[in-house]
Write an enzyme that holds these catalytic residues in place. Structure first.
Site, PDB file in Angstrom:
ATOM      1  N   CYS A   1      23.634   5.517  -1.353  1.00  0.00           N
ATOM      2  CA  CYS A   1      23.744   6.968  -1.511  1.00  0.00           C
ATOM      3  C   CYS A   1      22.906   7.500  -2.669  1.00  0.00           C
ATOM      4  O   CYS A   1      22.557   8.683  -2.676  1.00  0.00           O
ATOM      5  CB  CYS A   1      25.206   7.350  -1.701  1.00  0.00           C
ATOM      6  SG  CYS A   1      26.189   7.117  -0.214  1.00  0.00           S
TER       7      CYS A   1
ATOM      8  N   ASN B   1      18.760   6.625   3.995  1.00  0.00           N
ATOM      9  CA  ASN B   1      19.743   5.562   3.771  1.00  0.00           C
ATOM     10  C   ASN B   1      20.743   5.513   4.912  1.00  0.00           C
ATOM     11  O   ASN B   1      20.587   4.753   5.861  1.00  0.00           O
ATOM     12  CB  ASN B   1      20.460   5.788   2.439  1.00  0.00           C
ATOM     13  CG  ASN B   1      21.738   4.981   2.323  1.00  0.00           C
ATOM     14  OD1 ASN B   1      21.743   3.787   2.662  1.00  0.00           O
ATOM     15  ND2 ASN B   1      22.823   5.595   1.912  1.00  0.00           N
ATOM     16  N   GLU B   2      21.732   6.358   4.825  1.00  0.00           N
ATOM     17  CA  GLU B   2      22.838   6.309   5.799  1.00  0.00           C
ATOM     18  C   GLU B   2      22.974   7.716   6.365  1.00  0.00           C
ATOM     19  O   GLU B   2      23.816   8.481   5.935  1.00  0.00           O
ATOM     20  CB  GLU B   2      24.101   5.879   5.049  1.00  0.00           C
ATOM     21  CG  GLU B   2      25.251   5.480   5.898  1.00  0.00           C
ATOM     22  CD  GLU B   2      26.426   5.049   5.022  1.00  0.00           C
ATOM     23  OE1 GLU B   2      26.955   5.882   4.279  1.00  0.00           O
ATOM     24  OE2 GLU B   2      26.805   3.868   5.084  1.00  0.00           O
TER      25      GLU B   2
HETATM   26  O1  AHR Z   1      27.567   0.454  -0.653  1.00  0.00           O
HETATM   27  C1  AHR Z   1      28.229   1.612  -1.044  1.00  0.00           C
HETATM   28  C2  AHR Z   1      27.821   2.836  -0.241  1.00  0.00           C
HETATM   29  O2  AHR Z   1      28.237   2.714   1.076  1.00  0.00           O
HETATM   30  C3  AHR Z   1      26.346   3.068  -0.101  1.00  0.00           C
HETATM   31  O3  AHR Z   1      25.821   3.744  -1.186  1.00  0.00           O
HETATM   32  C4  AHR Z   1      26.241   3.895   1.120  1.00  0.00           C
HETATM   33  O4  AHR Z   1      25.046   3.673   1.814  1.00  0.00           O
HETATM   34  C5  AHR Z   1      27.460   3.533   1.915  1.00  0.00           C
HETATM   35  O5  AHR Z   1      28.187   4.643   2.254  1.00  0.00           O
END
Ligand code: AHR
Length: 647
Positions: free
Chosen positions: A236, A372-373
Site C-alpha cells: 500500500c 499494487n493491489e
Molecule cells: O502486506 C500488507 C498489505 O496487504 C499490503 O501493503 C497490501 O498490498 C495488502 O493489502
C-alpha cells in the site's frame, strides 16, 4: 488454539481414524518433467510496514535525523536554547535544521536528545559512526563544540566523544563511538559545549556492522532464504494514503541527505496501533533495493504507482483521489525512467545517476509491476496506458498487473479477464486467509488457464488469530505443494509481510521479527526456506491412486527433480493428528543412493519462534537410507517433511 486444532482436523480430514494404519503409496514419475520451475519461484516481498525500513532494515538509529517531520522536533527532546530554522540550509530538499545557542548561565545547558526507534539498541564492543552536518551559527563565531553521548535509561553515560565545529560553512563532521556494554534501550544526547552557537542537520548514527546502510542480521536472514525474486517497495505504501504521499522512486535515489521525507501510509491505518511518527526517510531507496536484490541473488521486481491512491483509503468516486487517465503521463514517465535507471547505459540521464551512485553496470531489470493491489474499472483503464508505453520502448520487460485484494469474488472475477485482455505477463494475486482456506485451496491452480498470463502469488499468509504459529506454517506448507505442482502457471510466490518490529508492528503475522538488537525467523520463514532451497528445476507427477495428493487423508504432496543437484525432492505435509505410513516410489529409477530427510514439526500447534526462543521450531535434517527405488516410512502427525533422494 484447541478449538482451531479441532477445526483444522475435522475440515482437513474427518476420517483420520479410518485410515490411520493404511499405507499411502505415492508414485513419482521420474521420467517426465511436467513443468519447469522458474528460478523466481519463491521470493520475498518487502514493504515499509511494521517499521520494516526506517527503524528496521535501514540501520539508521536516529529518528527524524533531518528535522523534516511535519512536527520538526518529533523524535527529539530539547533543552536550553534550541531553534528550528530553514534559512541558508545545508540541503535544499530537506531544509530544516536546528540552531543550538548558549543559555548564558554556567549551570544551564543547551542540547538535543534522540531516542531512536523504540530506543537505540547498542552492542558491547561495536563501533558506532556518528555523523552530522554542522556550522557555526554566527559568521563571526570561532570555536563551536559539541559533545555526543550515548546514555542508558538510568542516565548513565555509556560512551561519549566531542569535536569542534570551526567554520561558518556547512561541513560534515564524524565521530566513532565504541560501546563498552550492551543496552537495548539507550539514547543519544548532544550538548552544545561552547559559548559560540552551532547549527546542526542530518544527525546520524549507524552501527558499523551494516551492509550499505542495512542491518547485517536482517540482510543475512534474507540471503539465507535464497529468494528468486525481490518485490519492493510495497504494498500500500506504493499507493499512499493520497497521491501526494505515494512512493515516488525518484525521491529515493541520489544523495540520502537530499531525499525528501515522506509520510508512511501505515501511519494512520489502525486506530489501535497508531504510529504518528511513521515516516519514510528513503535512506533505503530504489538504489539500495536493487543492490540488495543483487546481494541476495534475487530478480528485482519494483512496483510503481499506477496513478491511484490506496483504494482502501479513498473512494473510487472521489475525483481527486486518483489521477485522470489523460493526466497519467508523468506517472508513465516515472516507469520508463525507472527502467533506464536500472538498465540504461551510463550515457543516459538515469543510467548516469546509477553509475554516479556506484553501480555503472546495469541491474538487469526484467520485471515491473504496475500498481499494487488495485481493483475495479479505474485500474485497467490506467494499466493499459502504462502497458502500451512500456511495451513500445522496452518490449522485453515483463509486466505484472493486479488481481486486487481478494482471492476470489466480484473484484477478482472482474480483474482476470481484464488482465488477459490487456495482455500483462503475470497477474499478482493476494490472499490473507485462514487455515481452512489454505487447506481447501491446494488445488487452486490445477484448473487455471494454461494459455493466459502467469500467476504471481505476490502476497499471502495463513492468518490464525493474527499470529505466526506452527499451525499456520503447516497450512502454508500444505498449500504450497499446489503452487509447486502448478509451476507452469505459478511463476513466483512471496509471503507477506516480511518484517515486523516487536515494538511497532501494524500487521501480523510476519516472516521475520526483530527488536533493535536481535531478529528471529518465524516458523513460516522455515517453510519458505525449505521450499526455496528445494525448489528443483522440473516438476514431476506425484500421485496417490492416480490422483494428485491435495488433501486426501489429510496429506499434501509434490515432487520435483533438480537437474544441477541431481536429486529428486518430495515434499509432504501431514495435517492430521495421526502419524501416517508412506511408500514413496520413484518410478523409472533403478536404485537410489540415499539422501536426506528434513522434518519441521512441533507438538504444539500455536507455538512460535520468539526473540528469546528463536529455535522453538526449526527444521531438523537427517540422512536417509533407501532401498532400490522406494522409501517406506512414517510421517509424523502434523508434520512437514522434505525428502531428498540422490539419483
Ligand atoms: O502486506 C500488507 C498489505 O496487504 C499490503 O501493503 C497490501 O498490498 C495488502 O493489502
Amino acid at each position: 488454539m484447541k478449538i482451531q486444532r479441532i477445526l483444522l482436523m475435522s475440515m482437513a480430514f474427518a476420517a483420520t481414524q479410518l485410515f490411520a494404519q493404511e499405507v499411502h503409496r505415492f508414485d513419482i514419475d521420474t521420467q517426465k518433467s511436467i513443468a519447469t520451475v522458474q528460478p523466481t519461484m519463491y521470493g520475498v516481498f518487502f514493504e515499509d510496514i511494521n517499521f520494516g525500513a526506517d527503524g528496521g532494515l535501514y540501520a539508521e538509529m536516529v529518528e527524524n535525523r533531518s528535522f523534516e517531520f511535519p512536527d520538526r522536533l518529533m523524535g527529539w527532546n530539547i533543552f536550553g536554547n534550541v531553534e528550528v530554522r530553514d534559512d541558508k540550509p545545508a540541503f535544499s530538499k530537506n531544509p530544516h535544521y536546528v540552531r543550538l545557542t548558549d543559555v548564558g548561565h554556567d549551570q544551564k545547558f543547551t542540547g538535543i536528545e534522540n531516542h531512536g526507534f523504540f530506543g537505540m539498541g547498542i552492542k558491547k564492543g561495536m563501533k558506532y559512526d556518528f555523523t552530522v552536518y554542522g556550522r557555526l551559527a554566527a559568521a563571526q563565531g570561532k570555536n563551536g563544540k559539541i559533545r555526543v553521548e550515548l546514555i542508558d535509561l538510568s542516565d548513565n553515560i555509556i560512551t561519549k566523544g566531542e569535536f569542534p565545529i570551526t567554520t561558518p560553512q556547512w561541513r560534515k563532521y564524524s565521530l566513532t563511538l565504541i560501546s563498552p556494554v550492551t543496552n537495548t534501550k539507550a539514547f543519544m544526547r548532544i550538548y552544545l559545549g561552547s559559548a559560540d552557537g552551532v547549527d546542526l542537520d542530518y544527525v546520524s548514527l549507524f552501527p558499523e556492522d551494516n551492509w550499505h546502510g542495512l542491518r547485517g542480521d536482517l540482510v543475512k536472514a534474507l540471503e539465507d532464504l535464497h529468494p528468486g525474486v525481490f518485490r519492493f517497495p510495497g504494498g500500500c505504501i506504493v499507493e499512499g494514503t493520497d497521491l501526494a504521499t505515494r512512493y515516488q522512486w525518484k525521491n529515493s535515489v541520489g544523495e540520502p541527505e537530499e531525499r525528501p521525507f515522506n509520510e508512511n501510509r501505515w501511519n494512520y491505518t489502525f486506530a489501535s496501533r497508531l504510529y504518528p511518527n511513521y515516516f519514510q526517510s528513503y535512506g533505503l531507496g530504489f538504489y539500495e533495493y536493487f543492490l540488495l536484490s543483487e546481494k541476495i541473488g534475487a530478480e528485482p521486481l519494483p512496483v510503481i504507482n499506477c496513478g491511484m491512491a490506496c483504494q482502501f483509503q479513498n473512494n473510487d468516486s472521489d475525483k481527486n483521489a486518483h489521477v485522470a487517465t489523460a493526466d497519467l503521463q508523468p506517472y508513465v514517465q516515472d516507469a520508463i525512467d525507472l527502467i533506464e535507471f536500472a538498465n540504461g547505459p551510463v550515457s543516459t540521464k538515469w543510467g548516469k545517476l546509477r553509475a554516479d551512485m556506484g553501480h555503472p553496470q546495469p541491474f538487469n531489470l526484467k520485471l515491473l509491476a504496475v500498481g499494487n493491489e488495485q481493483w475495479g474499472k479505474l485500474y485497467p483503464e490506467r494499466l493499459e496506458v502504462f502497458v502500451k508505453a512500456i511495451r513500445n520502448q522496452y518490449p522485453n520487460i515483463r509486466i505484472i498487473g493486479s488481481a486486487g485484494p481478494d482471492s476470489e469474488g466480484k473484484n477478482f472475477d472482474y480483474a482476470w479477464p481484464e488482465m488477459k485482455r490487456i495482455g500483462v505477463d503475470l497477474v499478482d494475486e493476494h490472499y490473507y486467509r485462514n487455515q481452512q482456506w489454505f487447506l481447501n485451496h491446494a488445488d487452486r491452480y490445477d484448473s487455471y488457464d494454461r494459455k493466459g498470463p502467469k500467476v504471481f502469488a505476490g502476497e499471502y499468509a495463513c492468518h490464525i488469530d493474527g499470529k505466526n504459529s506452527f499451525m499456520s506454517a503447516l497450512c502454508e506448507a500444505a498449500f504450497m505443494t499446489g503452487l509447486e505442482r502448478n509451476a507452469d502457471v505459478v511463476n513466483m510466490a512471496t509471503y507477506a509481510p516480511l518484517f515486523a518490529h516487536v515494538d511497532g508492528w501494524q500487521w501480523r503475522p510476519d516472516l521475520i521479527w526483530f527488536d533493535n538488537l536481535r531478529s528471529v525467523r518465524s516458523v513460516n520463514y522455515y517453510v519458505q526456506q525449505l521450499y526455496s532451497l528445494n525448489k528443483g528445476t522440473n516438476v514431476l507427477s506425484l500421485t496417490m491412486n492416480g490422483k494428485a495428493v491435495k488433501g486426501q487423508s489429510g496429506l499434501y504432496a509434490s515432487a520435483v527433480w533438480d537437474k544441477s543437484r541431481k536429486v529428486y525432492i518430495c515434499k509432504v505435509a501431514n495435517t492430521t493428528n495421526k502419524e501416517q505410513k508412506l511408500e514413496l516410489v520413484l518410478d523409472g529409477v533403478k536404485k537410489l543412493s540415499g539422501g536426506t530427510v528434513t522434518v519441521l514439526h512441533s507438538d504444539y500447534m500455536d507455538v512460535q519462534n520468539t526473540l528469546d526462543k528463536p529455535q522453538n521450531v526449526i527444521p531438523r535434517i537427517n540422512n536417509l537410507s533407501v532401498s532400490g527405488n522406494e522409501l517406506n516410512t512414517t510421517i509424523g502427525a502434523e508434520t512437514f517433511v522434505v525428502y531428498v533422494f540422490n539419483k
